[in-house]
Enzyme design. Sequence first.
Site, PDB file in Angstrom:
ATOM      1  N   HIS A  15      28.485  67.244  23.097  1.00 46.32           N
ATOM      2  CA  HIS A  15      29.642  66.958  22.770  1.00 46.32           C
ATOM      3  C   HIS A  15      29.996  67.341  21.237  1.00 46.32           C
ATOM      4  CE1 HIS A  15      27.141  63.356  20.967  1.00 46.32           C
ATOM      5  NE2 HIS A  15      27.323  63.000  22.090  1.00 46.32           N
ATOM      6  N   HIS A  32      26.670  58.490  31.642  1.00 41.59           N
ATOM      7  CA  HIS A  32      26.236  57.120  31.485  1.00 41.59           C
ATOM      8  C   HIS A  32      26.242  56.327  32.665  1.00 41.59           C
ATOM      9  CE1 HIS A  32      25.214  58.157  27.163  1.00 41.59           C
ATOM     10  NE2 HIS A  32      26.549  58.841  27.414  1.00 41.59           N
ATOM     11  N   HIS A  80      32.293  50.819  29.553  1.00 40.33           N
ATOM     12  CA  HIS A  80      31.968  49.126  28.998  1.00 40.33           C
ATOM     13  C   HIS A  80      32.720  48.299  29.796  1.00 40.33           C
ATOM     14  CE1 HIS A  80      29.693  50.835  25.450  1.00 40.33           C
ATOM     15  NE2 HIS A  80      30.517  51.661  25.361  1.00 40.33           N
ATOM     16  N   HIS A 103      22.140  65.033  20.269  1.00 42.46           N
ATOM     17  CA  HIS A 103      22.898  64.328  19.736  1.00 42.46           C
ATOM     18  C   HIS A 103      23.089  64.370  18.252  1.00 42.46           C
ATOM     19  CE1 HIS A 103      26.208  60.837  19.104  1.00 42.46           C
ATOM     20  NE2 HIS A 103      25.612  60.933  17.927  1.00 42.46           N
ATOM     21  N   ARG A 106      24.288  53.596  33.172  1.00 39.97           N
ATOM     22  CA  ARG A 106      23.922  52.320  32.591  1.00 39.97           C
ATOM     23  C   ARG A 106      22.694  51.431  33.366  1.00 39.97           C
ATOM     24  NH1 ARG A 106      25.973  53.245  28.014  1.00 39.97           N
ATOM     25  NH2 ARG A 106      28.408  53.186  27.600  1.00 39.97           N
ATOM     26  N   ASP A 135      30.990  62.820  29.159  1.00 46.06           N
ATOM     27  CA  ASP A 135      30.156  61.886  28.342  1.00 46.06           C
ATOM     28  C   ASP A 135      30.535  60.452  28.776  1.00 46.06           C
ATOM     29  OD1 ASP A 135      28.538  60.430  26.431  1.00 46.06           O
ATOM     30  OD2 ASP A 135      29.941  60.816  24.616  1.00 46.06           O
ATOM     31  N   ASP A 166      19.642  61.165  23.438  1.00 45.08           N
ATOM     32  CA  ASP A 166      21.354  60.490  23.687  1.00 45.08           C
ATOM     33  C   ASP A 166      21.779  60.259  22.403  1.00 45.08           C
ATOM     34  OD1 ASP A 166      23.572  60.332  25.500  1.00 45.08           O
ATOM     35  OD2 ASP A 166      23.362  58.271  25.068  1.00 45.08           O
TER      36      ASP A 166
END
Length: 431
Positions: A234, A64, A311, A181, A66, A307, A154
Amino acid sequence: MIIFLKNAKVLSKSCDGMFDLLLNNGIIEKIFSCEDTPDSLVYDECIDLNGKTLIPGIIDMHVHLREPGYEYKETIESGLKAAVKGGVTTVGVMPNTDPVIDNEYLVEYLKMKSELYGLSEILPIGAVTKKSQGVELAPMINMAKRGAIAFSDDGNPVENAHIMLKALEYYKMTNRPIINHAEVKELSKTGFMREGEYSNFYGIYGIPSVAESIMVARDIELAKYTDAHVHIAHVSTQESLNLIKNAKKDGVKVSCEVTHNHLIFTDKDLKDYSTSFKVNPPLADEESRNTFIQALKDDLIDIIVTDHAPHADYEKEVEFQNAPNGISGLDTLLSSLLKLSIEEDISLKKLIEKVTYYPTRIFNLEKKGDIKEGYFADLVILNENETWNVNNKTVFSKGKNTPFMGMDLPGVVEYTFIKGKKVYSKEDVLV
């Protein structure tokens, strides 16, 4: 530019041992046994590895970045800098941005951004449905024509079985796997970690393992019905692995991945309620982790991914139940493989193949993931004997939310090459 790499301890699917390599205009032109290298070679630069390890550039197919929309968490540039520092030369980028990567124009945007920075190559993963809302299929054929390598909603599982069926039927027109997912949200929505002994002990609402395996079972049946390729993201439960094992025996086109975090950490590690361990799917128990290790050894698990989910600090510095899911991982993937190899008695060669060679088989990537003549010179020089400390300065990603924070990890990337260009050097940091 012609680069000569000498005295390399090569570790790849096709090449294992001491070799010299000649790189010419981004391609591995020639591989010599060290004692057979001619003295007449002409080159612009020579790097003597002195027995250090040379591996193919890592291919991380679950990342990711972002951007667009959440640049305060990560930008394409910061994410790719973390990638090359960690030896990752190719990244499969998930579509959960704002706007969602659900059309061919945004696929092109990602590819142009990748070319702009001249760092790791981005392989866009387009959304299965418009805005990843699970209601209407996105223009998958158009996205595939512009470079989408696979399709996934996702973190939003494709819950509607009819929509998933139609998406899998598009596999025959695009030859792009559908990544799902696996999560039944009616079962998981009130939980924050894996349901079990430690969720009870720590007083945190748990997520039952069947929340994943029920969806895995459904997707396998749909893949079998459509003769299409489904890739399970995952995997985190023993039940899911058993279903995948049986499906593979039956010839179903199913593949799967596991994250390096699920191979190293368990639900017990949440003892201090650190939100750096909060991830979806949640960390499993020790018995399950041991099952994942054995599944790697048996080649039931096809690939390893990060993965990578960065953040901002303030988002994670809240109560455990209020923190977003996700672990930052591009900086730590390669070192975690070395750690696993040492602690779990797994061949490092096998682990390297899980992040180089096997992703190319699943996602139909050409001239990548191996050290062979004629392949792209995506290469990493690794010092296995050196360690580094994981801290705010050594993690290049904007997201510092990693459970490895403060730990000393084995393996330091000294150089990263992409198509023969040196894009990272330990001495120069970023060249």
